[in-house]
Scaffold this active site. Structure first.
Site, mmCIF file in Angstrom:
data_model
loop_
_atom_site.group_PDB
_atom_site.id
_atom_site.type_symbol
_atom_site.label_atom_id
_atom_site.label_comp_id
_atom_site.label_asym_id
_atom_site.label_seq_id
_atom_site.Cartn_x
_atom_site.Cartn_y
_atom_site.Cartn_z
ATOM 1 N N ASP A 38 -12.172 -8.404 -3.929
ATOM 2 C CA ASP A 38 -11.186 -8.380 -2.860
ATOM 3 C C ASP A 38 -11.714 -10.577 -2.244
ATOM 4 O OD1 ASP A 38 -10.487 -5.933 -0.735
ATOM 5 O OD2 ASP A 38 -10.483 -7.743 0.240
ATOM 6 N N ASP A 94 -9.898 -14.183 -5.219
ATOM 7 C CA ASP A 94 -8.851 -14.298 -4.430
ATOM 8 C C ASP A 94 -7.854 -13.488 -6.358
ATOM 9 O OD1 ASP A 94 -5.650 -14.070 -4.582
ATOM 10 O OD2 ASP A 94 -6.214 -16.454 -2.686
ATOM 11 N N ALA A 122 -5.131 -4.549 -3.411
ATOM 12 C CA ALA A 122 -4.735 -5.688 -2.392
ATOM 13 C C ALA A 122 -3.510 -6.565 -2.610
ATOM 14 C CB ALA A 122 -5.753 -7.461 -3.453
ATOM 15 N N ALA A 123 -3.656 -6.418 -1.295
ATOM 16 C CA ALA A 123 -1.391 -6.918 -1.041
ATOM 17 C C ALA A 123 -1.791 -7.613 0.969
ATOM 18 C CB ALA A 123 -0.899 -5.973 -1.033
ATOM 19 N N THR A 178 5.269 0.966 -2.369
ATOM 20 C CA THR A 178 5.396 1.590 -1.354
ATOM 21 C C THR A 178 7.090 1.962 -1.073
ATOM 22 O OG1 THR A 178 5.932 0.774 1.179
ATOM 23 C CG2 THR A 178 5.905 -1.259 -0.533
ATOM 24 N N ASP A 179 6.963 3.354 -0.467
ATOM 25 C CA ASP A 179 8.587 3.634 -0.581
ATOM 26 C C ASP A 179 9.659 2.534 0.391
ATOM 27 O OD1 ASP A 179 7.048 3.249 2.589
ATOM 28 O OD2 ASP A 179 7.578 5.666 2.734
ATOM 29 N N GLU A 180 8.355 1.904 0.961
ATOM 30 C CA GLU A 180 9.276 1.048 2.059
ATOM 31 C C GLU A 180 10.716 -0.193 0.774
ATOM 32 O OE1 GLU A 180 8.810 -1.626 4.825
ATOM 33 O OE2 GLU A 180 7.124 -0.790 5.516
ATOM 34 N N TYR A 196 7.634 -8.157 3.459
ATOM 35 C CA TYR A 196 6.670 -7.575 3.128
ATOM 36 C C TYR A 196 7.322 -6.151 1.432
ATOM 37 C CZ TYR A 196 3.965 -3.454 2.206
ATOM 38 O OH TYR A 196 3.172 -1.692 1.698
ATOM 39 N N LYS A 237 6.712 -6.529 -2.053
ATOM 40 C CA LYS A 237 6.237 -5.056 -2.833
ATOM 41 C C LYS A 237 7.114 -5.040 -3.945
ATOM 42 C CE LYS A 237 2.818 -3.182 -2.612
ATOM 43 N NZ LYS A 237 1.466 -2.924 -2.975
ATOM 44 N N ASN A 256 3.820 6.381 4.416
ATOM 45 C CA ASN A 256 2.370 5.965 5.692
ATOM 46 C C ASN A 256 1.356 6.676 5.523
ATOM 47 O OD1 ASN A 256 5.071 4.721 6.780
ATOM 48 N ND2 ASN A 256 4.381 3.846 8.569
HETATM 49 P P1 NAD Z 1 -5.127 -3.220 4.209
HETATM 50 O O1 NAD Z 1 -4.069 -4.686 4.665
HETATM 51 O O2 NAD Z 1 -5.619 -2.253 4.674
HETATM 52 O O3 NAD Z 1 -5.918 -3.874 2.570
HETATM 53 C C1 NAD Z 1 -5.427 -4.892 1.972
HETATM 54 C C2 NAD Z 1 -6.991 -4.980 1.201
HETATM 55 O O4 NAD Z 1 -6.372 -6.709 -0.197
HETATM 56 C C3 NAD Z 1 -8.093 -6.412 1.800
HETATM 57 O O5 NAD Z 1 -9.213 -5.714 1.391
HETATM 58 C C4 NAD Z 1 -7.598 -7.573 1.952
HETATM 59 O O6 NAD Z 1 -8.507 -8.257 2.170
HETATM 60 C C5 NAD Z 1 -7.547 -7.581 0.218
HETATM 61 N N1 NAD Z 1 -6.518 -8.552 0.190
HETATM 62 C C6 NAD Z 1 -5.688 -9.360 0.482
HETATM 63 N N2 NAD Z 1 -4.795 -10.414 0.411
HETATM 64 C C7 NAD Z 1 -5.832 -10.588 -0.887
HETATM 65 C C8 NAD Z 1 -5.987 -11.563 -2.041
HETATM 66 N N3 NAD Z 1 -5.207 -12.434 -1.663
HETATM 67 N N4 NAD Z 1 -7.371 -11.151 -3.192
HETATM 68 C C9 NAD Z 1 -7.833 -10.383 -3.171
HETATM 69 N N5 NAD Z 1 -7.664 -9.078 -2.559
HETATM 70 C C10 NAD Z 1 -7.162 -9.374 -1.103
HETATM 71 O O7 NAD Z 1 -4.067 -2.560 3.133
HETATM 72 P P2 NAD Z 1 -4.044 -1.528 2.961
HETATM 73 O O8 NAD Z 1 -3.006 -0.797 4.027
HETATM 74 O O9 NAD Z 1 -5.283 -0.306 2.258
HETATM 75 O O10 NAD Z 1 -2.881 -1.127 1.702
HETATM 76 C C11 NAD Z 1 -3.354 -1.052 0.529
HETATM 77 C C12 NAD Z 1 -2.043 -1.692 -0.735
HETATM 78 O O11 NAD Z 1 -1.644 -0.073 -0.379
HETATM 79 C C13 NAD Z 1 -1.139 -2.439 -0.430
HETATM 80 O O12 NAD Z 1 -0.503 -2.572 -1.735
HETATM 81 C C14 NAD Z 1 0.150 -1.679 0.222
HETATM 82 O O13 NAD Z 1 1.542 -2.448 0.263
HETATM 83 C C15 NAD Z 1 -0.040 0.003 -0.858
HETATM 84 N N6 NAD Z 1 -0.108 0.777 0.431
HETATM 85 C C16 NAD Z 1 -0.177 0.604 1.799
HETATM 86 C C17 NAD Z 1 0.712 1.995 2.538
HETATM 87 C C18 NAD Z 1 -0.134 2.590 4.007
HETATM 88 O O14 NAD Z 1 0.530 2.853 4.858
HETATM 89 N N7 NAD Z 1 -1.272 1.549 4.544
HETATM 90 C C19 NAD Z 1 1.200 2.714 2.164
HETATM 91 C C20 NAD Z 1 1.913 2.528 0.302
HETATM 92 C C21 NAD Z 1 1.258 1.663 -0.844
HETATM 93 O O1 DAU Z 2 5.674 2.993 4.643
HETATM 94 C C1 DAU Z 2 4.364 2.636 3.746
HETATM 95 C C2 DAU Z 2 4.249 1.593 4.719
HETATM 96 O O2 DAU Z 2 4.129 2.067 6.051
HETATM 97 C C3 DAU Z 2 3.145 0.224 3.888
HETATM 98 O O3 DAU Z 2 3.996 -0.220 3.015
HETATM 99 C C4 DAU Z 2 3.350 -0.422 4.905
HETATM 100 O O4 DAU Z 2 1.936 -1.413 4.202
HETATM 101 C C5 DAU Z 2 2.172 -0.255 6.281
HETATM 102 O O5 DAU Z 2 1.944 -1.003 6.744
HETATM 103 C C6 DAU Z 2 3.594 1.074 6.402
HETATM 104 O O6 DAU Z 2 4.691 0.066 8.001
HETATM 105 P P1 DAU Z 2 5.280 0.411 8.386
HETATM 106 O O7 DAU Z 2 5.996 -1.008 8.830
HETATM 107 O O8 DAU Z 2 5.849 1.569 8.411
HETATM 108 O O9 DAU Z 2 3.705 0.484 9.548
HETATM 109 P P2 DAU Z 2 3.192 0.181 11.070
HETATM 110 O O10 DAU Z 2 2.446 1.049 11.587
HETATM 111 O O11 DAU Z 2 3.455 -0.994 11.252
HETATM 112 O O12 DAU Z 2 4.812 1.317 11.790
HETATM 113 C C7 DAU Z 2 5.248 2.248 11.353
HETATM 114 C C8 DAU Z 2 6.173 2.783 12.911
HETATM 115 O O13 DAU Z 2 5.982 2.619 14.078
HETATM 116 C C9 DAU Z 2 6.914 1.594 12.237
HETATM 117 O O14 DAU Z 2 8.641 2.633 12.656
HETATM 118 C C10 DAU Z 2 7.056 0.537 13.459
HETATM 119 C C11 DAU Z 2 7.127 1.380 14.492
HETATM 120 N N1 DAU Z 2 6.240 0.514 15.689
HETATM 121 C C12 DAU Z 2 4.786 0.104 14.605
HETATM 122 C C13 DAU Z 2 3.721 -0.654 15.765
HETATM 123 C C14 DAU Z 2 2.663 -1.754 15.263
HETATM 124 C C15 DAU Z 2 5.962 0.667 16.937
HETATM 125 O O15 DAU Z 2 6.477 0.990 17.654
HETATM 126 N N2 DAU Z 2 5.163 -0.271 17.347
HETATM 127 C C16 DAU Z 2 3.992 -1.036 17.583
HETATM 128 O O16 DAU Z 2 3.960 -1.815 17.685
#
Ligand code: NAD
Ligand code: DAU
Length: 341
Positions: free
Chosen positions: A33, A58, A80-81, A123-125, A150, A154, A179
């Protein structure tokens, strides 16, 4: 089993490491990481150092990745992302580097080192927005339609994983999730942002009309599904991981305020996110049917655990909210206009 986990100091990666070590006593993990703003070794407190090796590096650095894989690993799980949509709208450079180039570097290393399986956490995105007034869910064969940098990065990463599988026969599986919520999530994302602002009686920014729909899943349920895909998924397949838990953003905010005993007057409607997807909802039928996975937590039980964790971990939160977070927050919300939705 030796897992090479990237991004394991982040929110989902750290939950995955805790779960994988707890579920399988023979499991060993190398956690690679870069420790960006989102990575935090405190997320791994209490993890057995005999079974967890942390390497700061990295994924775009080919030499560092190859060197880290000198200790043979069976599987690469790529978390990692750069993961936050709003940051990708502010500037997409690191998203393209880490999410696209970094994934290719890992795929090349996997081939070179004879890795048995590559799991890409997606991700679903990548599928874009669903109609909000229909009952449709996104299946694994839906067309790609990413709507923000983003999501586009992905989607590109998924194409590279598919290409490595088809061209070089790499055993690769892609999982897509909606999410996540739970402990250790950086407070730039909606649920920890609501929690941390509400705890401090600060305004809660809601984009647009707040009626966007997200499909919420407790992080450990996501991680359990990844373990199933790792153990029993079919090479070349995509698996949708969803808890069938669609909620409008405003309802999420209201539920948290109610649980904390805070007033809805904290809500501020602000300028909408550009390109804001209206609805995501994954169809998990395939992983339920083929891999026997099902979400264990309900929305209520997951939310309770999450709220408790943030209430009990004020130091973690204070640290996450300090330093560069303040600059990001001012850039993101300082210039936003309050609206009257
Ligand atoms: P996060 O942002 O909390 O963590 C990302 C981690 O990756 C961090 O520890 C960061 O230091 C590391 N990282 C970033 N760039 C790097 C690099 N160049 N080399 C090595 N390490 C690096 O993210 P998360 O929410 O834990 O998401 C993890 C994965 O799941 C991502 O791939 C994201 O796209 C995917 N995902 C997230 C969600 C969500 O709701 N958070 C949903 C679906 C998929
Ligand atoms: O759907 C999966 C994705 O969920 C992951 O791939 C992403 O890594 C993760 O960040 C997340 O993306 P979203 O954009 O859906 O999550 P976020 O928490 O940023 O926002 C959730 C919803 O809330 C979205 O509709 C935007 C809204 N929002 C978000 C923030 C930060 C607000 O209304 N106000 C805010 O301040």
């Amino acid at each position: 089993m030796h897992l090479f986990v990237t991004g394991g100091a982040g929110f989902i990666g750290s939950a995955f490491i805790r779960l994988a070590l707890a579920e399988d006593p023979t499991c060993r993990i190398t956690n690679f990481d870069a420790l960006t703003y989102a990575g935090n070794l405190d997320n791994l407190k209490g993890v057995d150092p005999q079974r967890h090796r942390f390497l700061r590096g990295d994924i775009t650095d080919r030499h560092a990745v190859t060197a880290a894989l000198e200790v043979p690993a069976d599987v690469i799980v790529n978390f990692a992302a750069e993961s936050h949509v709003d940051r990708s709208i502010q500037c997409s450079d690191t998203f393209l580097r880490t999410n696209i180039l970094g994934t290719q570097v890992l795929l090349d290393a996997a081939r070179l080192k004879g890795i048995q399986r590559f799991i890409q956490i997606s991700t679903d995105e990548v599928l874009g927005s669903l109609p909000e007034d229909a009952d449709v869910l996104s299946t694994e064969d839906a067309a790609y339609a990413p709507n923000n940098p983003y999501a586009a990065s992905k989607a590109a990463a998924e194409h590279l994983v598919r290409a490595a599988q088809r061209t070089f026969g790499l055993d690769a599986v892609i999982t897509r999730c909606g999410n996540n919520f739970g402990p250790c999530q950086f407070p730039e994302k909606l649920i920890p942002l609501i929690l941390s602002n509400a705890i401090l009686d600060q305004p809660i920014p809601v984009y647009g009309d707040g009626r966007q729909v997200r499909d919420w899943i407790y992080v450990d349920d996501h991680c359990r599904a990844i373990l199933r895909a790792l153990a029993a998924g079919t090479a070349g397949e995509i698996y949708h991981i969803g808890a069938r838990n669609e909620r409008q953003n405003l309802d999420v905010v209201a539920a948290i305020l109610k649980a904390l005993g805070k007033p809805e007057s904290l809500i501020r409607f602000v300028t909408d996110r550009p390109g804001h997807d209206r609805r995501y909802a994954l169809d998990p039928t395939k992983i339920e049917r083929d891999l026997g996975w099902r979400a264990c937590e309900t929305w209520e039980s997951g939310l309770l655990k999450t709220i408790r964790w943030y209430n009990d971990n004020g130091n973690w939160l204070a640290r996450a909210r300090s330093g560069s977070y303040r600059e990001y927050y001012d850039r993101q919300y300082g210039g936003t206009t309050e609206t009257s939705s």
